[in-house]
Design a protein around this motif. Structure first.
Motif, PDB file in Angstrom:
ATOM      1  N   MET A   1      39.225  10.705 -12.298  1.00 55.55           N
ATOM      2  CA  MET A   1      38.574   9.460 -11.571  1.00 55.55           C
ATOM      3  C   MET A   1      38.191   8.639 -12.887  1.00 55.55           C
ATOM      4  N   LEU A   2      38.127   7.772 -12.017  1.00 52.98           N
ATOM      5  CA  LEU A   2      37.577   6.441 -13.977  1.00 52.98           C
ATOM      6  C   LEU A   2      35.868   6.222 -13.796  1.00 52.98           C
ATOM      7  N   PRO A   3      35.442   6.123 -14.347  1.00 54.36           N
ATOM      8  CA  PRO A   3      33.842   5.907 -14.711  1.00 54.36           C
ATOM      9  C   PRO A   3      33.540   4.427 -13.515  1.00 54.36           C
ATOM     10  N   THR A   4      32.917   4.924 -12.665  1.00 53.63           N
ATOM     11  CA  THR A   4      31.773   3.667 -12.881  1.00 53.63           C
ATOM     12  C   THR A   4      31.178   2.416 -13.088  1.00 53.63           C
ATOM     13  N   HIS A   5      30.473   3.647 -13.510  1.00 55.45           N
ATOM     14  CA  HIS A   5      28.656   3.542 -13.686  1.00 55.45           C
ATOM     15  C   HIS A   5      28.245   2.708 -12.721  1.00 55.45           C
ATOM     16  N   PRO A  11      35.571   1.121  -9.027  1.00 57.62           N
ATOM     17  CA  PRO A  11      35.878   0.791 -10.332  1.00 57.62           C
ATOM     18  C   PRO A  11      35.884  -0.613 -10.704  1.00 57.62           C
ATOM     19  N   ARG A  12      35.460  -0.923 -11.722  1.00 59.77           N
ATOM     20  CA  ARG A  12      34.548  -2.703 -12.336  1.00 59.77           C
ATOM     21  C   ARG A  12      35.237  -2.535 -13.701  1.00 59.77           C
ATOM     22  N   CYS A  13      35.172  -3.774 -14.101  1.00 60.94           N
ATOM     23  CA  CYS A  13      35.509  -4.801 -14.455  1.00 60.94           C
ATOM     24  C   CYS A  13      34.925  -4.064 -16.286  1.00 60.94           C
ATOM     25  N   SER A  14      35.586  -4.032 -17.411  1.00 64.06           N
ATOM     26  CA  SER A  14      35.456  -2.727 -18.086  1.00 64.06           C
ATOM     27  C   SER A  14      34.595  -4.060 -19.941  1.00 64.06           C
ATOM     28  N   ALA A  15      34.747  -4.988 -19.653  1.00 72.79           N
ATOM     29  CA  ALA A  15      34.044  -6.536 -20.403  1.00 72.79           C
ATOM     30  C   ALA A  15      32.659  -5.793 -20.309  1.00 72.79           C
ATOM     31  N   ARG A  19      30.048  -6.974 -14.035  1.00 79.52           N
ATOM     32  CA  ARG A  19      30.196  -6.415 -12.785  1.00 79.52           C
ATOM     33  C   ARG A  19      31.106  -5.802 -11.372  1.00 79.52           C
ATOM     34  N   ALA A  20      32.442  -7.213 -12.034  1.00 80.98           N
ATOM     35  CA  ALA A  20      33.296  -7.680 -11.062  1.00 80.98           C
ATOM     36  C   ALA A  20      33.689  -6.296 -10.779  1.00 80.98           C
ATOM     37  N   PRO A  21      34.758  -6.162  -9.450  1.00 84.49           N
ATOM     38  CA  PRO A  21      35.760  -5.652  -9.355  1.00 84.49           C
ATOM     39  C   PRO A  21      36.363  -5.468  -9.489  1.00 84.49           C
ATOM     40  N   ALA A  22      37.334  -4.340 -10.367  1.00 81.33           N
ATOM     41  CA  ALA A  22      39.088  -4.546 -11.539  1.00 81.33           C
ATOM     42  C   ALA A  22      39.814  -4.857 -10.478  1.00 81.33           C
ATOM     43  N   SER A  23      40.414  -6.153 -11.169  1.00 78.11           N
ATOM     44  CA  SER A  23      41.915  -6.153 -10.209  1.00 78.11           C
ATOM     45  C   SER A  23      42.908  -5.814 -11.844  1.00 78.11           C
ATOM     46  N   VAL A  24      42.881  -5.800 -12.513  1.00 78.15           N
ATOM     47  CA  VAL A  24      44.096  -5.738 -13.663  1.00 78.15           C
ATOM     48  C   VAL A  24      43.610  -3.763 -14.433  1.00 78.15           C
ATOM     49  N   ASP A  25      44.640  -3.751 -15.161  1.00 79.12           N
ATOM     50  CA  ASP A  25      44.940  -2.284 -15.208  1.00 79.12           C
ATOM     51  C   ASP A  25      44.945  -2.580 -16.734  1.00 79.12           C
ATOM     52  N   LEU A  26      44.805  -2.024 -18.026  1.00 82.82           N
ATOM     53  CA  LEU A  26      45.149  -2.863 -19.238  1.00 82.82           C
ATOM     54  C   LEU A  26      45.712  -1.305 -19.593  1.00 82.82           C
ATOM     55  N   HIS A  41      42.758   3.423 -20.459  1.00 82.56           N
ATOM     56  CA  HIS A  41      43.334   2.333 -19.760  1.00 82.56           C
ATOM     57  C   HIS A  41      41.851   1.158 -19.301  1.00 82.56           C
ATOM     58  N   TRP A  42      42.079   0.546 -19.483  1.00 82.40           N
ATOM     59  CA  TRP A  42      40.492  -0.829 -19.534  1.00 82.40           C
ATOM     60  C   TRP A  42      40.933  -1.341 -18.032  1.00 82.40           C
ATOM     61  N   LEU A  43      39.910  -0.857 -17.917  1.00 83.72           N
ATOM     62  CA  LEU A  43      40.275  -2.560 -16.382  1.00 83.72           C
ATOM     63  C   LEU A  43      39.462  -3.991 -16.063  1.00 83.72           C
TER      64      LEU A  43
END
Length: 74
Positions: A1-5, A11-15, A19-26, A41-43
């Motif tokens: 599972m990915l950490p969300t903090h 799951p949140r953006c890695s930038a 704090r925005a929800p993730a929509s892309v998986d890099l 993976h970076w979200l």
């Protein structure tokens, strides 16, 4: 599972600071550190996806850019 903090398990953006929800998986790997079986993976949210993909791409780390489907292994 990915950490969300976050406590909401979204799951949140890695930038940094986003704090925005993730929509892309890099999907990426550093070939100097990781073998061919390791994929990290970076979200990203829509706003930061291009920036994060460019950051990984210029370093030769980016493997794939996919829509985020809710789960990923890191």
């Amino acid at each position: 599972m990915l950490p969300t903090h976050d406590t909401d398990d979204v799951p949140r953006c890695s930038a940094k600071g986003c704090r925005a929800p993730a929509s892309v998986d890099l999907n990426w790997r550093n070939p100097k550190l990781h073998d061919q079986t390791r994929v990290k993976h970076w979200l990203a949210c829509d706003e930061h996806a291009d920036h994060l993909a460019d950051y990984l791409g210029v370093r030769g780390f980016l493997l794939a850019r996919e829509p985020f489907r809710g789960t990923a292994d890191s």
